[in-house]
Write a protein that holds these residues in place. Structure first.
Motif, PDB file in Angstrom:
ATOM      1  N   UNK A  68       3.385  11.877   7.785  1.00  0.00           N
ATOM      2  CA  UNK A  68       3.040  10.457   7.768  1.00  0.00           C
ATOM      3  C   UNK A  68       2.335  10.046   6.483  1.00  0.00           C
ATOM      4  N   UNK A  69       1.769  10.993   5.761  1.00  0.00           N
ATOM      5  CA  UNK A  69       1.015  10.640   4.564  1.00  0.00           C
ATOM      6  C   UNK A  69       1.905  10.021   3.501  1.00  0.00           C
ATOM      7  N   UNK A  70       3.094  10.597   3.263  1.00  0.00           N
ATOM      8  CA  UNK A  70       3.988  10.054   2.251  1.00  0.00           C
ATOM      9  C   UNK A  70       4.416   8.643   2.628  1.00  0.00           C
ATOM     10  N   UNK A  71       4.807   8.432   3.867  1.00  0.00           N
ATOM     11  CA  UNK A  71       5.223   7.095   4.284  1.00  0.00           C
ATOM     12  C   UNK A  71       4.077   6.106   4.109  1.00  0.00           C
ATOM     13  N   UNK A  72       2.879   6.511   4.461  1.00  0.00           N
ATOM     14  CA  UNK A  72       1.723   5.635   4.300  1.00  0.00           C
ATOM     15  C   UNK A  72       1.481   5.301   2.836  1.00  0.00           C
ATOM     16  N   UNK A  73       1.589   6.297   1.967  1.00  0.00           N
ATOM     17  CA  UNK A  73       1.372   6.075   0.539  1.00  0.00           C
ATOM     18  C   UNK A  73       2.432   5.141  -0.047  1.00  0.00           C
ATOM     19  N   UNK A  74       3.678   5.376   0.331  1.00  0.00           N
ATOM     20  CA  UNK A  74       4.762   4.531  -0.186  1.00  0.00           C
ATOM     21  C   UNK A  74       4.617   3.106   0.326  1.00  0.00           C
ATOM     22  N   UNK A  75       4.269   2.960   1.592  1.00  0.00           N
ATOM     23  CA  UNK A  75       4.076   1.625   2.158  1.00  0.00           C
ATOM     24  C   UNK A  75       2.978   0.873   1.429  1.00  0.00           C
ATOM     25  N   UNK A  76       1.884   1.547   1.154  1.00  0.00           N
ATOM     26  CA  UNK A  76       0.784   0.902   0.435  1.00  0.00           C
ATOM     27  C   UNK A  76       1.219   0.477  -0.967  1.00  0.00           C
ATOM     28  N   UNK A  77       1.971   1.325  -1.648  1.00  0.00           N
ATOM     29  CA  UNK A  77       2.423   1.005  -3.001  1.00  0.00           C
ATOM     30  C   UNK A  77       3.382  -0.181  -2.995  1.00  0.00           C
ATOM     31  N   UNK A  78       4.297  -0.203  -2.033  1.00  0.00           N
ATOM     32  CA  UNK A  78       5.275  -1.290  -1.967  1.00  0.00           C
ATOM     33  C   UNK A  78       4.598  -2.603  -1.595  1.00  0.00           C
ATOM     34  N   UNK A  79       3.632  -2.552  -0.705  1.00  0.00           N
ATOM     35  CA  UNK A  79       2.913  -3.785  -0.348  1.00  0.00           C
ATOM     36  C   UNK A  79       2.105  -4.317  -1.535  1.00  0.00           C
ATOM     37  N   UNK A  80       1.485  -3.424  -2.300  1.00  0.00           N
ATOM     38  CA  UNK A  80       0.749  -3.861  -3.489  1.00  0.00           C
ATOM     39  C   UNK A  80       1.696  -4.506  -4.501  1.00  0.00           C
ATOM     40  N   UNK A  81       2.877  -3.906  -4.664  1.00  0.00           N
ATOM     41  CA  UNK A  81       3.871  -4.488  -5.562  1.00  0.00           C
ATOM     42  C   UNK A  81       4.347  -5.835  -5.033  1.00  0.00           C
ATOM     43  N   UNK A  82       4.483  -5.934  -3.718  1.00  0.00           N
ATOM     44  CA  UNK A  82       4.895  -7.189  -3.122  1.00  0.00           C
ATOM     45  C   UNK A  82       3.909  -8.312  -3.382  1.00  0.00           C
ATOM     46  N   UNK A  83       2.629  -7.984  -3.422  1.00  0.00           N
ATOM     47  CA  UNK A  83       1.612  -9.004  -3.719  1.00  0.00           C
ATOM     48  C   UNK A  83       1.797  -9.553  -5.130  1.00  0.00           C
ATOM     49  N   UNK A  84       2.173  -8.684  -6.062  1.00  0.00           N
ATOM     50  CA  UNK A  84       2.436  -9.131  -7.430  1.00  0.00           C
ATOM     51  C   UNK A  84       3.622 -10.089  -7.447  1.00  0.00           C
ATOM     52  N   UNK A  85       4.684  -9.735  -6.739  1.00  0.00           N
ATOM     53  CA  UNK A  85       5.874 -10.579  -6.725  1.00  0.00           C
ATOM     54  C   UNK A  85       5.605 -11.898  -5.996  1.00  0.00           C
ATOM     55  N   UNK A  86       4.820 -11.827  -4.946  1.00  0.00           N
ATOM     56  CA  UNK A  86       4.462 -13.054  -4.223  1.00  0.00           C
ATOM     57  C   UNK A  86       3.699 -14.014  -5.133  1.00  0.00           C
ATOM     58  N   UNK A  87       2.803 -13.482  -5.930  1.00  0.00           N
ATOM     59  CA  UNK A  87       2.013 -14.333  -6.814  1.00  0.00           C
ATOM     60  C   UNK A  87       2.863 -14.970  -7.911  1.00  0.00           C
ATOM     61  N   UNK A  88       4.020 -14.383  -8.191  1.00  0.00           N
ATOM     62  CA  UNK A  88       4.919 -14.932  -9.196  1.00  0.00           C
ATOM     63  C   UNK A  88       5.886 -15.969  -8.611  1.00  0.00           C
ATOM     64  N   UNK A  89       5.914 -16.094  -7.312  1.00  0.00           N
ATOM     65  CA  UNK A  89       6.875 -16.992  -6.663  1.00  0.00           C
ATOM     66  C   UNK A  89       6.458 -18.448  -6.824  1.00  0.00           C
TER      67      UNK A  89
END
Length: 270
Positions: free
Chosen positions: A11-32
């Motif tokens: 579960x650690x890898x999935x958790x780490x990847x999820x956190x990274x993708x959500x952080x990236x999503x915040x960047x993209x959201x702010x550009x919308x």
């Protein structure tokens, strides 16, 4: 759920990847923006590249660090088989063209591909906060809730979809798309033609739509959805009916009770 060999990632890898993708999503959201950006082709392309660069700046290193020894598939519009080993296939703005036109249907995706088969994926929709995840052998989920493909068995009642994979596909591919839409309109209920592929495929995994096909092999638009659909109990093949992998030249993901009928309609066009 898929019958594929489980991916022993924990579960650690999935958790780490999820956190990274959500952080990236915040960047993209702010550009919308609620309006379209760019009028000329060059202007639109510039906005698309700026989105990609901003997201990759915060996404690339955390993903590579989360899986030592993994490599990065650089070209998000590339297709074909990858060399052996583990690769991150990422779309920093899946549906980028929608994003720069002020629309809402876009996402950030990250998929770990091992020997040309996806084994872990995260798809995050920043505007709604929805996060789709799947691990090979571990099921598919939306915000922790299990996903299950449609139980339909009658193609005449099916909601299906397709779309182009990249701008400037060759004319033969465009004609095949048109022919396939006509064939499925005759045999199915409704056909959605839209981009991006991943946002159609999450609906197939969730049982909201029944099938999706694509004639192009752009892997970044298919690997995440392929794993989500298969782990939700759907069937994922190429248009000859062979099991799909990143080296396949075309793609069909469908509810298990409809796959054979959809394949019968589409195979002559492939």
């Amino acid at each position: 759920m898929s019958t594929a060999m489980p991916f022993a990632a924990g579960t650690t890898l999935l958790s780490d990847v999820t956190a990274a993708v959500r952080a990236a999503g915040a960047v993209l959201r702010d550009r919308h923006t609620p309006h379209a950006r760019g009028v000329s082709t060059d202007g639109i392309v510039g906005e698309i590249h700026a989105n990609d660069d901003a997201v990759l700046e915060v996404l690339r290193e955390p993903l590579l660090r989360s899986r030592p020894g993994s490599r990065w598939a650089e070209d998000e519009l590339a297709g074909g088989a990858l060399p052996p080993g583990e690769w991150w296939v990422v779309d920093p703005a899946e549906g980028n063209i929608n994003h720069v036109h002020g629309m809402d249907d876009w996402a950030v995706t990250a998929t770990l591909v091992r020997d040309n088969r996806p084994v872990l994926t995260v798809v995050h929709l920043p505007l709604t906060g929805a996060t789709y995840t799947a691990v090979a052998g571990g099921g598919a989920h939306l915000d922790g809730r299990p996903l299950k493909a449609s139980a339909k068995t009658d193609l005449a009642a099916a909601l299906t979809g397709t779309g182009q994979a990249r701008p400037g596909e060759d004319e033969r591919t465009f004609r095949r798309i048109g022919d396939s839409v006509t064939a499925m309109l005759v045999n199915g209920l409704v056909v959605r033609v839209s981009v991006p592929a991943t946002l159609q495929l999450v609906h197939v995994a969730a049982g909201c739509t029944d099938a999706f096909w694509q004639f192009s092999d752009v892997r970044s638009g298919l690997v995440a959805g392929a794993l989500l659909v298969s782990e939700a109990g759907g069937t994922v093949t190429d248009l000859t009916g062979a099991p799909w992998n990143a080296g396949s030249r075309d793609f069909l993901a469908a509810a298990p009770g409809l796959h054979a009928a959809a394949l019968e309609v589409l195979a002559p066009i492939a």
